[in-house]
Design a protein around this motif. Structure first.
Motif, PDB file in Angstrom:
ATOM      1  N   ARG A   1     -12.983   8.072 -63.710  1.00 21.77           N
ATOM      2  CA  ARG A   1     -14.327   8.667 -63.769  1.00 21.77           C
ATOM      3  C   ARG A   1     -15.383   7.931 -64.393  1.00 21.77           C
ATOM      4  O   ARG A   1     -16.454   7.570 -63.888  1.00 21.77           O
ATOM      5  N   ALA A   2     -15.128   7.536 -65.638  1.00 22.20           N
ATOM      6  CA  ALA A   2     -16.150   7.094 -66.656  1.00 22.20           C
ATOM      7  C   ALA A   2     -16.080   5.652 -66.283  1.00 22.20           C
ATOM      8  O   ALA A   2     -17.456   5.229 -66.130  1.00 22.20           O
ATOM      9  N   PHE A   3     -15.232   4.933 -65.866  1.00 21.10           N
ATOM     10  CA  PHE A   3     -15.441   3.629 -65.562  1.00 21.10           C
ATOM     11  C   PHE A   3     -16.235   3.440 -64.027  1.00 21.10           C
ATOM     12  O   PHE A   3     -17.206   2.746 -64.091  1.00 21.10           O
ATOM     13  N   TYR A   4     -15.950   4.048 -62.966  1.00 17.96           N
ATOM     14  CA  TYR A   4     -16.615   4.084 -61.730  1.00 17.96           C
ATOM     15  C   TYR A   4     -18.193   4.581 -61.770  1.00 17.96           C
ATOM     16  O   TYR A   4     -19.091   4.119 -61.379  1.00 17.96           O
ATOM     17  N   LEU A   5     -18.243   5.849 -62.683  1.00 18.76           N
ATOM     18  CA  LEU A   5     -19.569   6.418 -62.774  1.00 18.76           C
ATOM     19  C   LEU A   5     -20.572   5.413 -63.269  1.00 18.76           C
ATOM     20  O   LEU A   5     -21.688   5.176 -62.884  1.00 18.76           O
ATOM     21  N   ARG A   6     -19.995   4.593 -64.327  1.00 16.99           N
ATOM     22  CA  ARG A   6     -20.890   3.595 -65.008  1.00 16.99           C
ATOM     23  C   ARG A   6     -21.069   2.403 -64.258  1.00 16.99           C
ATOM     24  O   ARG A   6     -22.420   1.996 -63.982  1.00 16.99           O
ATOM     25  N   ARG A   7     -20.194   1.915 -63.452  1.00 14.69           N
ATOM     26  CA  ARG A   7     -20.338   0.840 -62.445  1.00 14.69           C
ATOM     27  C   ARG A   7     -21.437   1.281 -61.370  1.00 14.69           C
ATOM     28  O   ARG A   7     -22.255   0.569 -60.852  1.00 14.69           O
ATOM     29  N   ILE A   8     -21.264   2.406 -60.842  1.00 15.97           N
ATOM     30  CA  ILE A   8     -22.058   3.016 -59.661  1.00 15.97           C
ATOM     31  C   ILE A   8     -23.493   3.171 -60.260  1.00 15.97           C
ATOM     32  O   ILE A   8     -24.409   2.656 -59.755  1.00 15.97           O
ATOM     33  N   GLU A   9     -23.645   3.855 -61.522  1.00 16.06           N
ATOM     34  CA  GLU A   9     -25.374   3.829 -61.959  1.00 16.06           C
ATOM     35  C   GLU A   9     -25.715   2.594 -62.291  1.00 16.06           C
ATOM     36  O   GLU A   9     -26.847   2.224 -61.870  1.00 16.06           O
ATOM     37  N   GLU A  10     -25.035   1.704 -62.534  1.00 19.58           N
ATOM     38  CA  GLU A  10     -25.705   0.090 -62.976  1.00 19.58           C
ATOM     39  C   GLU A  10     -26.101  -0.394 -61.822  1.00 19.58           C
ATOM     40  O   GLU A  10     -27.415  -0.878 -61.566  1.00 19.58           O
TER      41      GLU A  10
END
Lengths: 206, 206
Positions: B129-138
């Motif tokens: 969750r943390a990894f993909y949230l960060r990539r999607i937000e970027e």
């Protein structure tokens, strides 16, 4: 003896062979839901199904064999495509069927266990490929019907449309671990329909 | 002693603590690629990294702790969003970055191992969750920039656009087990763009 029981299974589909298969697949599903693919054992499935271990080993061979047969059974039990006369309603029905399956306690856990196994097990890969290909082909027919009715552009790739509706649901479920509900499913169907109407699912010339 | 080494790590980021972390995360990744999450052991990671077992147990606690820290590191190493001045080129760059990552031998296997673990392990879920949230937000920023330039409708949901590009790639990779290549990625980006231009990513009133 083995020869006889196989023959019996062939000629009496509602007989003992079919009952054994039903019990074993039910036990496989329960074990998958409780312990995952890595916790699945042939012995435990046999015990839970109340069937001799030798029968389970002889007929299914391995836990991957059990899971493959379970996926075949799930594909056979799955409902046929909708046919409402409207592509919007058909695609919404598809999205609701998918969200219903993946959020169902037992069915969703079964799929997730097989998908997890598919990251490292070749037979689980085959089981997944066969199951989803069959489901995608079944529902792609709603797109072909819509093209015939003039609701979508000629040449629209029905299988790609159906994949595009499921994809965001599985992506959230498996990858980003975000909630999946009917609202997400509805959005997936309506966005895919918007893209399809814009001609985005007609393959481009290479 | 333990107190000292933690302090040392805090004040000298390029020092021994950072080197230990790099070696342990590298070993975690190698073990994940070779054996999957279920085959990952703290002892084997320690041996491979050439680091004492007690250090690994003390700093990471569990194999899920190792995987979580690895995903944090991978997110930190990931490249920032494109900014070509064109939404089509930015979204194609996103699609190519995703297909490059998931088809990379080591990186793809790492993601698949963590995703498999995420079907049954709560800490792997958090790491994903943390990894993909960060990539999607970027990457959602490219959509916000396009809205400002007038390339996409006001109110377009950037995070949903970025999710929609990745989703078909992960769906094929994990679920339907169909090939994933640059052509599939390109289609995903262009279809998503068509839907976004049609206003399909502007949230509907409830």
């Amino acid at each position: 003896m083995e020869q006889e029981s196989r023959l019996a299974g062939t000629v009496r589909p509602g007989g003992r062979t079919a009952r054994v298969r039903a019990a074993v697949l039910e036990a496989t599903r329960d074990e998958l839901v409780e312990h995952g693919f890595h916790g699945l054992t042939m012995d435990q499935v046999a015990a839970r199904a109340g069937v001799g271990k030798t029968t389970v080993y002889r007929r299914w061979g391995s836990r991957a064999g059990l899971v493959t047969d379970l996926m075949i059974e799930l594909a056979e039990q799955s409902s046929p495509h909708a046919d409402t006369g409207s592509i919007e309603d058909d695609l919404l029905a598809n999205a609701m069927a998918v969200v219903g399956a993946v959020t169902d306690h037992r069915l969703g856990a079964t799929f997730q266990a097989v998908i997890a196994a598919g990251t490292s097990d070749a037979q689980a890969v085959q089981a997944l490929r066969a199951f989803y290909l069959r489901r995608i082909e079944e529902w792609a027919k709603v797109v072909d019907l819509a093209v015939k009715r003039g609701e979508l552009p000629e040449g629209t790739d029905g299988m790609e449309v159906i994949r595009a509706i499921s994809a965001p649901l599985y992506y959230r479920l498996l990858v980003t671990k975000e909630p999946v509900d009917q609202g997400v499913a509805r959005s997936a169907a309506l966005r895919t329909l918007a893209a399809a109407r814009a001609g985005a699912f007609v393959p481009l010339p290479a």
